[in-house]
Design a protein around this motif. Structure first.
Motif, mmCIF file in Angstrom:
data_model
loop_
_atom_site.group_PDB
_atom_site.id
_atom_site.type_symbol
_atom_site.label_atom_id
_atom_site.label_comp_id
_atom_site.label_asym_id
_atom_site.label_seq_id
_atom_site.Cartn_x
_atom_site.Cartn_y
_atom_site.Cartn_z
ATOM 1 N N ALA A 51 32.444 15.489 -54.003
ATOM 2 C CA ALA A 51 32.451 15.113 -52.580
ATOM 3 C C ALA A 51 31.734 16.165 -51.734
ATOM 4 O O ALA A 51 30.980 15.829 -50.819
ATOM 5 C CB ALA A 51 33.886 14.927 -52.098
ATOM 6 N N ARG A 52 31.949 17.444 -52.041
ATOM 7 C CA ARG A 52 31.279 18.505 -51.293
ATOM 8 C C ARG A 52 29.764 18.446 -51.495
ATOM 9 O O ARG A 52 28.987 18.611 -50.550
ATOM 10 C CB ARG A 52 31.828 19.872 -51.715
ATOM 11 C CG ARG A 52 31.381 20.977 -50.784
ATOM 12 C CD ARG A 52 31.968 22.309 -51.154
ATOM 13 N NE ARG A 52 30.996 22.997 -52.008
ATOM 14 C CZ ARG A 52 31.306 23.793 -53.005
ATOM 15 N NH1 ARG A 52 32.557 24.011 -53.326
ATOM 16 N NH2 ARG A 52 30.368 24.385 -53.707
ATOM 17 N N ALA A 53 29.350 18.191 -52.733
ATOM 18 C CA ALA A 53 27.917 18.104 -53.024
ATOM 19 C C ALA A 53 27.259 16.974 -52.238
ATOM 20 O O ALA A 53 26.158 17.129 -51.710
ATOM 21 C CB ALA A 53 27.697 17.900 -54.517
ATOM 22 N N LEU A 58 23.500 15.379 -48.174
ATOM 23 C CA LEU A 58 23.058 14.400 -47.182
ATOM 24 C C LEU A 58 22.810 15.021 -45.809
ATOM 25 O O LEU A 58 21.959 14.549 -45.061
ATOM 26 C CB LEU A 58 24.079 13.263 -47.064
ATOM 27 C CG LEU A 58 24.190 12.350 -48.281
ATOM 28 C CD1 LEU A 58 25.278 11.310 -48.061
ATOM 29 C CD2 LEU A 58 22.853 11.680 -48.595
ATOM 30 N N ASN A 59 23.543 16.084 -45.483
ATOM 31 C CA ASN A 59 23.383 16.702 -44.165
ATOM 32 C C ASN A 59 22.417 17.878 -44.160
ATOM 33 O O ASN A 59 22.216 18.517 -43.127
ATOM 34 C CB ASN A 59 24.751 17.114 -43.615
ATOM 35 C CG ASN A 59 25.513 15.897 -43.117
ATOM 36 O OD1 ASN A 59 25.078 15.225 -42.178
ATOM 37 N ND2 ASN A 59 26.626 15.586 -43.767
ATOM 38 N N GLN A 142 21.182 16.845 -56.466
ATOM 39 C CA GLN A 142 20.726 16.571 -55.096
ATOM 40 C C GLN A 142 19.765 15.384 -55.078
ATOM 41 O O GLN A 142 19.845 14.510 -54.205
ATOM 42 C CB GLN A 142 20.067 17.827 -54.515
ATOM 43 C CG GLN A 142 21.059 18.945 -54.262
ATOM 44 C CD GLN A 142 20.400 20.294 -54.056
ATOM 45 O OE1 GLN A 142 19.342 20.586 -54.636
ATOM 46 N NE2 GLN A 142 21.016 21.137 -53.239
ATOM 47 N N MET A 143 18.866 15.340 -56.056
ATOM 48 C CA MET A 143 17.932 14.212 -56.143
ATOM 49 C C MET A 143 18.693 12.905 -56.343
ATOM 50 O O MET A 143 18.407 11.890 -55.699
ATOM 51 C CB MET A 143 16.937 14.435 -57.287
ATOM 52 C CG MET A 143 15.880 13.349 -57.448
ATOM 53 S SD MET A 143 16.391 11.857 -58.357
ATOM 54 C CE MET A 143 16.740 12.538 -59.979
ATOM 55 N N LEU A 144 19.667 12.916 -57.234
ATOM 56 C CA LEU A 144 20.441 11.717 -57.542
ATOM 57 C C LEU A 144 21.109 11.163 -56.283
ATOM 58 O O LEU A 144 21.039 9.965 -55.999
ATOM 59 C CB LEU A 144 21.488 12.081 -58.598
ATOM 60 C CG LEU A 144 22.112 11.004 -59.442
ATOM 61 C CD1 LEU A 144 21.078 10.153 -60.138
ATOM 62 C CD2 LEU A 144 23.044 11.650 -60.477
ATOM 63 N N ILE A 145 21.728 12.031 -55.518
ATOM 64 C CA ILE A 145 22.387 11.610 -54.272
ATOM 65 C C ILE A 145 21.354 11.077 -53.287
ATOM 66 O O ILE A 145 21.499 9.974 -52.735
ATOM 67 C CB ILE A 145 23.167 12.791 -53.657
ATOM 68 C CG1 ILE A 145 24.347 13.182 -54.559
ATOM 69 C CG2 ILE A 145 23.641 12.456 -52.243
ATOM 70 C CD1 ILE A 145 24.922 14.552 -54.265
#
Length: 194
Positions: A51-53, A58-59, A142-145
């Motif tokens: 959840a933190r990742a 995103l921000n 990060q890419m996946l998200i």
């Protein structure tokens, strides 16, 4: 966030989800996008870390929040705009199939657009992909998200256009960094130079 974890590529979980408790307020002033993070029950992965990742990725100004365009708020109850779900490969396959997507061939993630869920395949979250290798797990995550949320925001797949350049975040980087003879470098960000 830089380590690999052990998840069986053939794992089929319970199919039951649980919202990660708590909330993370939207830090920016742009259009507020509310989302919930669910994790499949029984997964041996850190739900709070996931959840933190998601929130931090995103921000980040290099992500979809670039320039104050949007700001992302994590909620655990109420009505979200979408639900980011960390699930076993088997459960990911079931939910992606609801939107006509087959994630079982390459064991990938998807935006199950016919549902509220963006499905993040726990195998990929844990192990990454050959295109990034074991030393770039944070960047891969990060890419996946960014890639799957990008679909939810209306963006389609893109391909490399400049040999040796950074791959667009909407390229299917889990599968390949080379398209039509053009080879690119891995890139987790929408706006990598921000």
């Amino acid at each position: 966030m830089t380590r690999q974890f052990d998840v069986d590529p053939g794992l089929k979980g319970s199919g039951d989800f649980e919202a990660v408790p708590g909330a993370d307020p939207a830090p920016g002033k742009g259009r507020k996008v509310r989302y919930r993070v669910d994790v499949e029950k029984g997964l041996d992965l850190d739900a709070a870390l996931f959840a933190r990742a998601v929130q931090e990725t995103l921000n980040d100004d290099r992500s979809w929040a670039h320039g104050g365009a949007m700001t992302f708020e994590r909620i655990s109850s109420g009505d979200p705009d979408f639900v980011i779900t960390l699930a076993s490969p088997g459960t990911t396959g079931v939910w992606c199939a609801k939107s006509g997507l087959d994630t079982t061939v390459d064991n990938v993630s998807c935006d199950s657009a016919a549902t509220q869920r963006i499905m993040i395949n726990a195998y990929r979250w844990a192990r990454g992909a050959d295109t990034y290798g074991p030393d770039r797990m944070l960047a891969y995550r990060q890419m996946l998200i960014n890639h799957e949320v990008g679909h939810r925001l209306g963006h389609n797949h893109e391909n490399c256009r400049k040999p040796g350049g950074l791959a667009p975040v909407m390229q299917q980087q889990t599968k390949t960094l080379e398209i039509g003879g053009i080879s690119c470098r891995p890139n987790p960000w929408v706006y990598p130079s921000a």
